[in-house]
Design a protein around this motif. Structure first.
Motif, PDB file in Angstrom:
ATOM      1  N   CYS A  72      55.676  11.691  95.121  1.00  0.00           N
ATOM      2  CA  CYS A  72      54.832  11.917  96.286  1.00  0.00           C
ATOM      3  C   CYS A  72      53.686  12.843  95.894  1.00  0.00           C
ATOM      4  O   CYS A  72      53.804  13.643  94.970  1.00  0.00           O
ATOM      5  CB  CYS A  72      55.616  12.474  97.466  1.00  0.00           C
ATOM      6  N   ARG A  73      52.579  12.688  96.592  1.00  0.00           N
ATOM      7  CA  ARG A  73      51.408  13.527  96.373  1.00  0.00           C
ATOM      8  C   ARG A  73      50.790  13.811  97.743  1.00  0.00           C
ATOM      9  O   ARG A  73      50.951  13.038  98.685  1.00  0.00           O
ATOM     10  CB  ARG A  73      50.392  12.838  95.460  1.00  0.00           C
ATOM     11  N   ALA A  74      50.076  14.891  97.830  1.00  0.00           N
ATOM     12  CA  ALA A  74      49.467  15.290  99.096  1.00  0.00           C
ATOM     13  C   ALA A  74      47.977  15.007  99.090  1.00  0.00           C
ATOM     14  O   ALA A  74      47.328  15.056  98.048  1.00  0.00           O
ATOM     15  CB  ALA A  74      49.697  16.777  99.329  1.00  0.00           C
ATOM     16  N   THR A  75      47.462  14.706 100.272  1.00  0.00           N
ATOM     17  CA  THR A  75      46.024  14.595 100.487  1.00  0.00           C
ATOM     18  C   THR A  75      45.680  15.515 101.645  1.00  0.00           C
ATOM     19  O   THR A  75      46.304  15.430 102.705  1.00  0.00           O
ATOM     20  CB  THR A  75      45.617  13.149 100.821  1.00  0.00           C
ATOM     21  N   ASP A  76      44.715  16.401 101.437  1.00  0.00           N
ATOM     22  CA  ASP A  76      44.389  17.350 102.499  1.00  0.00           C
ATOM     23  C   ASP A  76      43.390  16.757 103.493  1.00  0.00           C
ATOM     24  O   ASP A  76      42.946  15.612 103.350  1.00  0.00           O
ATOM     25  CB  ASP A  76      43.913  18.692 101.932  1.00  0.00           C
ATOM     26  N   LYS A  77      43.050  17.523 104.515  1.00  0.00           N
ATOM     27  CA  LYS A  77      42.171  17.023 105.577  1.00  0.00           C
ATOM     28  C   LYS A  77      40.759  16.736 105.102  1.00  0.00           C
ATOM     29  O   LYS A  77      40.024  16.010 105.761  1.00  0.00           O
ATOM     30  CB  LYS A  77      42.146  18.018 106.733  1.00  0.00           C
ATOM     31  N   THR A  78      40.375  17.280 103.945  1.00  0.00           N
ATOM     32  CA  THR A  78      39.040  16.994 103.415  1.00  0.00           C
ATOM     33  C   THR A  78      39.025  15.710 102.602  1.00  0.00           C
ATOM     34  O   THR A  78      37.977  15.255 102.176  1.00  0.00           O
ATOM     35  CB  THR A  78      38.526  18.145 102.522  1.00  0.00           C
ATOM     36  N   THR A 117      51.277  24.774 106.329  1.00  0.00           N
ATOM     37  CA  THR A 117      52.628  24.371 105.926  1.00  0.00           C
ATOM     38  C   THR A 117      52.659  22.920 105.465  1.00  0.00           C
ATOM     39  O   THR A 117      51.857  22.094 105.882  1.00  0.00           O
ATOM     40  CB  THR A 117      53.636  24.536 107.079  1.00  0.00           C
ATOM     41  N   TRP A 118      53.615  22.645 104.588  1.00  0.00           N
ATOM     42  CA  TRP A 118      53.865  21.274 104.146  1.00  0.00           C
ATOM     43  C   TRP A 118      54.438  20.490 105.307  1.00  0.00           C
ATOM     44  O   TRP A 118      55.037  21.044 106.217  1.00  0.00           O
ATOM     45  CB  TRP A 118      54.866  21.271 102.989  1.00  0.00           C
ATOM     46  N   ARG A 119      54.294  19.192 105.247  1.00  0.00           N
ATOM     47  CA  ARG A 119      54.856  18.329 106.289  1.00  0.00           C
ATOM     48  C   ARG A 119      55.860  17.367 105.670  1.00  0.00           C
ATOM     49  O   ARG A 119      55.646  16.834 104.579  1.00  0.00           O
ATOM     50  CB  ARG A 119      53.749  17.552 106.979  1.00  0.00           C
ATOM     51  N   MET A 120      56.958  17.150 106.377  1.00  0.00           N
ATOM     52  CA  MET A 120      57.914  16.139 105.930  1.00  0.00           C
ATOM     53  C   MET A 120      57.282  14.762 106.143  1.00  0.00           C
ATOM     54  O   MET A 120      56.368  14.611 106.949  1.00  0.00           O
ATOM     55  CB  MET A 120      59.217  16.259 106.706  1.00  0.00           C
ATOM     56  N   TRP A 121      57.789  13.779 105.413  1.00  0.00           N
ATOM     57  CA  TRP A 121      57.273  12.425 105.510  1.00  0.00           C
ATOM     58  C   TRP A 121      58.405  11.445 105.339  1.00  0.00           C
ATOM     59  O   TRP A 121      59.480  11.777 104.868  1.00  0.00           O
ATOM     60  CB  TRP A 121      56.183  12.181 104.459  1.00  0.00           C
ATOM     61  N   TRP A 122      58.152  10.194 105.713  1.00  0.00           N
ATOM     62  CA  TRP A 122      59.122   9.132 105.473  1.00  0.00           C
ATOM     63  C   TRP A 122      58.381   7.808 105.339  1.00  0.00           C
ATOM     64  O   TRP A 122      57.259   7.656 105.775  1.00  0.00           O
ATOM     65  CB  TRP A 122      60.179   9.070 106.576  1.00  0.00           C
ATOM     66  N   PRO A 152      51.666   4.011 101.797  1.00  0.00           N
ATOM     67  CA  PRO A 152      51.444   4.986 102.867  1.00  0.00           C
ATOM     68  C   PRO A 152      52.777   5.511 103.392  1.00  0.00           C
ATOM     69  O   PRO A 152      53.812   4.849 103.287  1.00  0.00           O
ATOM     70  CB  PRO A 152      50.715   4.177 103.946  1.00  0.00           C
ATOM     71  N   ALA A 153      52.738   6.717 103.941  1.00  0.00           N
ATOM     72  CA  ALA A 153      53.929   7.331 104.526  1.00  0.00           C
ATOM     73  C   ALA A 153      53.580   7.841 105.915  1.00  0.00           C
ATOM     74  O   ALA A 153      52.421   8.104 106.230  1.00  0.00           O
ATOM     75  CB  ALA A 153      54.417   8.482 103.652  1.00  0.00           C
ATOM     76  N   THR A 154      54.598   7.987 106.741  1.00  0.00           N
ATOM     77  CA  THR A 154      54.439   8.561 108.071  1.00  0.00           C
ATOM     78  C   THR A 154      54.727  10.048 107.978  1.00  0.00           C
ATOM     79  O   THR A 154      55.749  10.447 107.417  1.00  0.00           O
ATOM     80  CB  THR A 154      55.414   7.890 109.066  1.00  0.00           C
ATOM     81  N   LEU A 155      53.828  10.866 108.513  1.00  0.00           N
ATOM     82  CA  LEU A 155      53.989  12.311 108.454  1.00  0.00           C
ATOM     83  C   LEU A 155      54.645  12.854 109.714  1.00  0.00           C
ATOM     84  O   LEU A 155      54.412  12.345 110.815  1.00  0.00           O
ATOM     85  CB  LEU A 155      52.625  12.991 108.287  1.00  0.00           C
ATOM     86  N   SER A 156      55.429  13.919 109.547  1.00  0.00           N
ATOM     87  CA  SER A 156      56.019  14.601 110.698  1.00  0.00           C
ATOM     88  C   SER A 156      54.927  15.379 111.437  1.00  0.00           C
ATOM     89  O   SER A 156      53.791  15.482 110.975  1.00  0.00           O
ATOM     90  CB  SER A 156      57.124  15.554 110.235  1.00  0.00           C
ATOM     91  N   THR A 157      55.292  15.955 112.551  1.00  0.00           N
ATOM     92  CA  THR A 157      54.360  16.747 113.346  1.00  0.00           C
ATOM     93  C   THR A 157      53.898  17.971 112.570  1.00  0.00           C
ATOM     94  O   THR A 157      54.693  18.637 111.910  1.00  0.00           O
ATOM     95  CB  THR A 157      55.046  17.204 114.656  1.00  0.00           C
ATOM     96  N   GLU A 158      52.624  18.269 112.659  1.00  0.00           N
ATOM     97  CA  GLU A 158      52.069  19.448 111.996  1.00  0.00           C
ATOM     98  C   GLU A 158      52.505  20.715 112.732  1.00  0.00           C
ATOM     99  O   GLU A 158      52.335  20.818 113.939  1.00  0.00           O
ATOM    100  CB  GLU A 158      50.548  19.369 111.972  1.00  0.00           C
ATOM    101  N   VAL A 159      53.084  21.673 111.992  1.00  0.00           N
ATOM    102  CA  VAL A 159      53.495  22.953 112.566  1.00  0.00           C
ATOM    103  C   VAL A 159      52.296  23.890 112.616  1.00  0.00           C
ATOM    104  O   VAL A 159      52.021  24.515 113.631  1.00  0.00           O
ATOM    105  CB  VAL A 159      54.645  23.580 111.751  1.00  0.00           C
TER     106      VAL A 159
END
Length: 71
Positions: free
Chosen positions: A38-44, A19-24, A8-15
């Motif tokens: 890294c891979r993205a998972t959307d809200k769905t 838009t993509w979000r930074m993570w760490w 798991p990663a911590t996501l930055s604040t949604e703009v």
């Protein structure tokens, strides 16, 4: 990390929703060369596929990766 299990990663604040979000994430590594994916998972709940495709007509796909050296 290095083809191990997904972490798991911590996501930055949604703009905004488009838009993509930074993570760490924080991990312990031995010195040497490593590769991170890294891979993205959307809200769905849809998780990005590893299959690469260009941006036309439906947007790019594929996991991003980078190689680095830890001291």
């Amino acid at each position: 990390m290095d083809h191990g299990p997904w972490q798991p990663a911590t996501l930055s604040t949604e703009v905004n929703v488009d838009t993509w979000r930074m993570w760490w994430t924080q991990i312990s590594l031995k010195p040497g060369t490593h590769q991170v994916f890294c891979r993205a998972t959307d809200k769905t709940g849809y998780t990005q596929t590893a299959d690469r495709a260009g941006t036309v007509p439906d947007g790019a796909t594929g996991w991003h990766s980078t190689t680095f050296v830890a001291a």
